[in-house]
Design an enzyme around this catalytic site. Structure first.
Site, PDB file in Angstrom:
ATOM      1  N   GLN A  20       0.896  -1.336   0.021  1.00  0.00           N
ATOM      2  CA  GLN A  20       0.055  -0.005   0.143  1.00  0.00           C
ATOM      3  C   GLN A  20       0.935   1.446   0.055  1.00  0.00           C
ATOM      4  O   GLN A  20       0.500   2.287  -0.345  1.00  0.00           O
ATOM      5  CB  GLN A  20      -0.925  -0.102   1.324  1.00  0.00           C
ATOM      6  CG  GLN A  20      -2.134  -1.030   1.034  1.00  0.00           C
ATOM      7  CD  GLN A  20      -3.066  -1.175   2.232  1.00  0.00           C
ATOM      8  OE1 GLN A  20      -2.589  -1.508   3.306  1.00  0.00           O
ATOM      9  NE2 GLN A  20      -4.202  -0.512   2.092  1.00  0.00           N
ATOM     10  N   HIS A  40      -1.610  -5.009 -12.628  1.00  0.00           N
ATOM     11  CA  HIS A  40      -1.208  -4.966 -14.212  1.00  0.00           C
ATOM     12  C   HIS A  40      -2.063  -5.777 -15.158  1.00  0.00           C
ATOM     13  O   HIS A  40      -2.492  -5.253 -16.224  1.00  0.00           O
ATOM     14  CB  HIS A  40       0.319  -5.080 -14.480  1.00  0.00           C
ATOM     15  CG  HIS A  40       1.345  -4.533 -13.443  1.00  0.00           C
ATOM     16  ND1 HIS A  40       2.279  -4.864 -13.159  1.00  0.00           N
ATOM     17  CD2 HIS A  40       1.114  -3.204 -13.142  1.00  0.00           C
ATOM     18  CE1 HIS A  40       3.113  -3.785 -12.446  1.00  0.00           C
ATOM     19  NE2 HIS A  40       2.226  -2.902 -12.558  1.00  0.00           N
ATOM     20  N   ASP A  53       2.398   0.508  -8.053  1.00  0.00           N
ATOM     21  CA  ASP A  53       3.645   0.765  -8.598  1.00  0.00           C
ATOM     22  C   ASP A  53       4.632   1.733  -8.031  1.00  0.00           C
ATOM     23  O   ASP A  53       5.870   1.436  -7.644  1.00  0.00           O
ATOM     24  CB  ASP A  53       3.676   1.006 -10.108  1.00  0.00           C
ATOM     25  CG  ASP A  53       3.320  -0.217 -10.918  1.00  0.00           C
ATOM     26  OD1 ASP A  53       2.977  -1.155 -10.475  1.00  0.00           O
ATOM     27  OD2 ASP A  53       3.274   0.025 -12.320  1.00  0.00           O
ATOM     28  N   ARG A  78       3.568   0.490  12.935  1.00  0.00           N
ATOM     29  CA  ARG A  78       3.359  -0.924  12.243  1.00  0.00           C
ATOM     30  C   ARG A  78       3.372  -0.643  10.751  1.00  0.00           C
ATOM     31  O   ARG A  78       3.024  -0.118  10.241  1.00  0.00           O
ATOM     32  CB  ARG A  78       2.103  -1.485  12.593  1.00  0.00           C
ATOM     33  CG  ARG A  78       1.421  -2.705  12.095  1.00  0.00           C
ATOM     34  CD  ARG A  78       0.180  -3.128  12.432  1.00  0.00           C
ATOM     35  NE  ARG A  78       0.043  -4.286  11.608  1.00  0.00           N
ATOM     36  CZ  ARG A  78      -1.072  -4.660  10.876  1.00  0.00           C
ATOM     37  NH1 ARG A  78      -2.453  -3.982  11.153  1.00  0.00           N
ATOM     38  NH2 ARG A  78      -1.216  -5.731  10.204  1.00  0.00           N
ATOM     39  N   HIS A 123       1.558  -9.037   4.577  1.00  0.00           N
ATOM     40  CA  HIS A 123      -0.004  -8.358   4.230  1.00  0.00           C
ATOM     41  C   HIS A 123      -0.299  -8.342   2.918  1.00  0.00           C
ATOM     42  O   HIS A 123      -0.380  -7.296   1.995  1.00  0.00           O
ATOM     43  CB  HIS A 123       0.363  -6.805   4.922  1.00  0.00           C
ATOM     44  CG  HIS A 123      -0.864  -6.084   5.165  1.00  0.00           C
ATOM     45  ND1 HIS A 123      -0.900  -5.278   6.339  1.00  0.00           N
ATOM     46  CD2 HIS A 123      -1.823  -5.602   4.461  1.00  0.00           C
ATOM     47  CE1 HIS A 123      -2.312  -4.745   6.281  1.00  0.00           C
ATOM     48  NE2 HIS A 123      -2.653  -4.904   5.273  1.00  0.00           N
ATOM     49  N   ASN A 167      -1.684 -10.695   8.251  1.00  0.00           N
ATOM     50  CA  ASN A 167      -2.607  -9.463   8.358  1.00  0.00           C
ATOM     51  C   ASN A 167      -4.058 -10.155   7.652  1.00  0.00           C
ATOM     52  O   ASN A 167      -4.138 -10.426   6.558  1.00  0.00           O
ATOM     53  CB  ASN A 167      -2.394  -8.252   7.727  1.00  0.00           C
ATOM     54  CG  ASN A 167      -3.488  -7.264   8.044  1.00  0.00           C
ATOM     55  OD1 ASN A 167      -3.662  -7.001   9.036  1.00  0.00           O
ATOM     56  ND2 ASN A 167      -4.225  -7.171   6.870  1.00  0.00           N
ATOM     57  N   GLU A 168      -5.060 -10.041   8.595  1.00  0.00           N
ATOM     58  CA  GLU A 168      -6.359 -10.632   8.253  1.00  0.00           C
ATOM     59  C   GLU A 168      -6.865 -11.571   7.402  1.00  0.00           C
ATOM     60  O   GLU A 168      -6.775 -11.407   6.135  1.00  0.00           O
ATOM     61  CB  GLU A 168      -6.951  -9.171   7.613  1.00  0.00           C
ATOM     62  CG  GLU A 168      -7.204  -7.886   8.575  1.00  0.00           C
ATOM     63  CD  GLU A 168      -8.005  -6.866   7.790  1.00  0.00           C
ATOM     64  OE1 GLU A 168      -8.422  -6.896   6.753  1.00  0.00           O
ATOM     65  OE2 GLU A 168      -8.449  -5.871   8.501  1.00  0.00           O
ATOM     66  N   ASN A 308      -8.001  -6.028  14.526  1.00  0.00           N
ATOM     67  CA  ASN A 308      -8.395  -4.939  13.402  1.00  0.00           C
ATOM     68  C   ASN A 308      -9.797  -4.950  13.636  1.00  0.00           C
ATOM     69  O   ASN A 308     -10.682  -5.707  13.645  1.00  0.00           O
ATOM     70  CB  ASN A 308      -8.025  -5.286  12.173  1.00  0.00           C
ATOM     71  CG  ASN A 308      -6.478  -5.353  11.692  1.00  0.00           C
ATOM     72  OD1 ASN A 308      -5.538  -5.295  12.623  1.00  0.00           O
ATOM     73  ND2 ASN A 308      -6.017  -5.794  10.582  1.00  0.00           N
ATOM     74  N   TYR A 310     -13.220  -2.115  12.474  1.00  0.00           N
ATOM     75  CA  TYR A 310     -13.444  -1.109  11.576  1.00  0.00           C
ATOM     76  C   TYR A 310     -15.126  -0.863  11.804  1.00  0.00           C
ATOM     77  O   TYR A 310     -15.634   0.340  12.159  1.00  0.00           O
ATOM     78  CB  TYR A 310     -13.292  -0.955  10.114  1.00  0.00           C
ATOM     79  CG  TYR A 310     -11.780  -0.793   9.854  1.00  0.00           C
ATOM     80  CD1 TYR A 310     -11.173   0.374   9.510  1.00  0.00           C
ATOM     81  CD2 TYR A 310     -11.086  -2.087   9.746  1.00  0.00           C
ATOM     82  CE1 TYR A 310      -9.905   0.497   9.371  1.00  0.00           C
ATOM     83  CE2 TYR A 310      -9.683  -1.747   9.454  1.00  0.00           C
ATOM     84  CZ  TYR A 310      -9.177  -0.494   9.309  1.00  0.00           C
ATOM     85  OH  TYR A 310      -7.677  -0.505   9.043  1.00  0.00           O
ATOM     86  N   GLU A 380      -5.562  -2.213  14.131  1.00  0.00           N
ATOM     87  CA  GLU A 380      -5.944  -1.234  13.171  1.00  0.00           C
ATOM     88  C   GLU A 380      -7.238  -0.700  13.571  1.00  0.00           C
ATOM     89  O   GLU A 380      -8.125  -1.605  14.171  1.00  0.00           O
ATOM     90  CB  GLU A 380      -6.145  -1.956  11.779  1.00  0.00           C
ATOM     91  CG  GLU A 380      -4.922  -2.311  10.823  1.00  0.00           C
ATOM     92  CD  GLU A 380      -5.321  -2.916   9.769  1.00  0.00           C
ATOM     93  OE1 GLU A 380      -6.270  -2.448   9.057  1.00  0.00           O
ATOM     94  OE2 GLU A 380      -4.198  -3.504   9.016  1.00  0.00           O
TER      95      GLU A 380
HETATM   96  C1  FCB Z   1      -7.896  -3.350   6.324  1.00  0.00           C
HETATM   97  C2  FCB Z   1      -6.523  -3.872   5.848  1.00  0.00           C
HETATM   98  C3  FCB Z   1      -6.002  -2.672   5.499  1.00  0.00           C
HETATM   99  C4  FCB Z   1      -6.404  -1.230   5.177  1.00  0.00           C
HETATM  100  C5  FCB Z   1      -7.723  -1.071   6.052  1.00  0.00           C
HETATM  101  C6  FCB Z   1      -8.441   0.051   5.510  1.00  0.00           C
HETATM  102  O1  FCB Z   1      -9.009  -4.372   6.040  1.00  0.00           O
HETATM  103  O2  FCB Z   1      -5.987  -4.714   6.735  1.00  0.00           O
HETATM  104  O3  FCB Z   1      -4.768  -2.870   4.650  1.00  0.00           O
HETATM  105  O4  FCB Z   1      -6.741  -1.522   3.975  1.00  0.00           O
HETATM  106  O5  FCB Z   1      -8.538  -2.256   5.904  1.00  0.00           O
END
Ligand code: FCB
Length: 480
Positions: A20, A40, A53, A78, A123, A167-168, A308, A310, A380
């Site tokens: 990212q 790509h 890129d 992190r 990740h 990650n996730e 994580n 959200y 996160e």
């Molecule tokens: C999570 C991801 C992270 C980012 C956030 C917004 O699911 O782990 O890379 O994109 O969402």
């Protein structure tokens, strides 16, 4: 009531991931990974037809990143390691000197400012040669991952004390090996997700055991994984069992095998998924069981819980006329068709994200109730906007979530010790490209230098960190 003080020793960080932010996708001897190929080959899968890129060009701008972490007063930063930057073939037959050098500069740069590194080993950017051998659907990946982990523990373990293996996994298994929307774009509903699910747990377990045996004695660090926990509530009391099943089928499938006393798939889920596989004509092997040895291998492979979080969903029987909002993961018992949102939860600029701050406190309580008194690090938490420095909605999100976390610590007795804001800066937000911004710092993607500028939320977060509470002076000034 702002929830009180953060306990002494509580740590604040911010996060990013390699694909990212790094850019420099083909510098030096870096190998190609599944994301390089995916963006790509399928440019139209990304909303603004962009790719990573160059991204934030953190490969070249790492000094500025360290400076930003210092401006915020972070205790830790992190970030993740790009597997193919370190091992161009995916295997340790060749270790890239330049790849290792880049991460050494970053880690040492942080250390010079007194900032710890929290490092994610994977990740989502799998080396392409490994994908060509089946990627996360090949059981041997558990060994390939262990070999890679050995390299990074050896190279960086003297300075890195906080590790996240993956990650996730729910996102890259139940997402990418199911609907095909993310790299590697495998369309394999019902099948790919569960196979990946099992293998990622084995890979995590092997990497944890390797650390425990060979590296803990000299480096004394801590290792876990970062799970994405979507909080799921019953729409009304009659759906309590359904909500619990949905939680077990999402959070549970990636937690129970590791964090519960019994180990293995979570209660109820195995039966439901096996039944669904059968009904759809799949052999039982598409939802692989764990052998006794595998249960033992995976169980207990953690030093803390990485969470994580959200957003939230409600669950109930689907109403035929209703536009339901699925969480794209956890397909099998068709639970996703029953997910919806509350009209009390404000929407954001991304379709999967509704704001329910109380969800994080309930999620933390659920973890404690399920797996006992774990140390939990929030790995996160963050909020999406479009561009602009005046991001009051993001400040509001952080404030409300941090308040719920404080209540969870101070009222519910949950042992939360770390909080990671996502993200340090705007970056390549997967299928949304650069249209969605999660950054405390805005990044100018039209500027070849990728200039970073603090948003209002950066100023807010810096003052929370400084005061160790949400009770902060109103006229806080900009970080330098
Ligand atoms: C999570 C991801 C992270 C980012 C956030 C917004 O699911 O782990 O890379 O994109 O969402």
């Amino acid at each position: 009531d702002l929830g009180g003080q953060f306990p002494p020793g509580f740590k604040f960080g911010a996060g990013t991931s390699s694909y990212q932010v790094e850019g420099a996708w083909n510098v030096s001897d870096k190998g190609v990974n599944i994301l390089d190929k995916f963006v790509h080959d399928h440019p139209t899968s990304i909303k603004d037809l962009s790719n990573g890129d160059v991204a934030c060009d953190s490969y070249h701008n790492w000094e500025r990143d360290v400076e930003m972490a210092a401006e915020l007063g972070l205790d830790y930063y992190r970030f993740s390691l790009s597997w193919s930057r370190i091992l161009p073939t995916g295997f340790p037959n060749k270790i890239s000197k330049d790849g290792v050098k880049y991460y050494n500069k970053l880690i040492n740069g942080l250390q010079a400012k007194g900032i710890e590194a929290m490092v994610t080993i994977y990740h989502w950017d799998l080396p392409l040669p490994l994908q060509e051998l089946g990627g996360w659907t090949n059981p041997l990946i558990a060994d390939w991952f262990e070999d890679y982990a050995r390299v990074v523990y050896t190279q960086f373990g003297d300075r890195v004390k906080l590790w996240l293996t993956v990650n996730e996994p729910i996102s890259f298994c139940d997402g990418s090996y199911n609907t095909g929307v993310g790299a590697p774009g495998v369309l394999s509903p019902d099948v790919g997700a569960y196979i990946c699910n099992k293998h990622v747990l084995l890979a995590h377990a092997k990497a944890w055991r390797l650390y425990d045996k060979e590296f803990r004695p000299k480096f004394n660090g801590r290792v876990s994984l970062a799970n994405n926990l979507l909080w799921i509530e019953p729409y009304s009391e009659e759906y309590t069992d359904l909500a619990e099943l949905a939680l077990q089928n999402s959070a549970g499938r990636y937690s129970h095998p590791i964090f519960s006393e019994a180990g293995g798939w979570p209660p109820g889920v195995e039966e439901v998924i096996a039944k669904v596989c059968l009904e759809k004509g799949y052999p039982r092997s598409t939802f692989p069981s764990f052998s006794k040895e595998e249960i033992e291998l995976v169980k207990g492979t953690y030093d803390y819980y990485g969470m994580n979080h959200y957003t939230s969903r409600l669950i109930r029987e689907a109403h035929p006329d209703e536009k339901l909002l699925p969480w794209p993961y956890g397909d099998a018992p068709d639970l996703k068709a029953k997910m919806t949102v509350s009209d009390k939860w404000p929407a954001t600029v991304v379709p999967w994200f509704y704001v329910n701050p109380k969800g994080i406190r309930k999620q933390l309580a659920w973890l404690k109730q399920q797996y006992g008194d774990l140390e939990i690090m929030i790995t996160e938490n963050g909020f999406p906007t479009y561009h602009g420095l005046n991001d009051t909605a993001r400040i509001d999100y952080y404030k409300k979530n941090l308040k719920q976390i404080l209540l969870s610590i101070n009222k519910d007795g949950v042992n939360v010790t770390h909080y990671t804001a996502w993200s340090l800066m705007d970056n390549f937000e997967w299928a949304d490209g650069y249209t969605t911004k999660f950054g405390l710092y805005e990044v100018d993607f039209n500027d070849p230098k990728r200039t970073r500028t603090p948003r209002e939320s950066a100023i807010y977060y810096a003052s929370v960190i400084k005061n160790r509470s949400l009770d902060i002076p109103s006229n806080t000034t900009k970080p330098k």
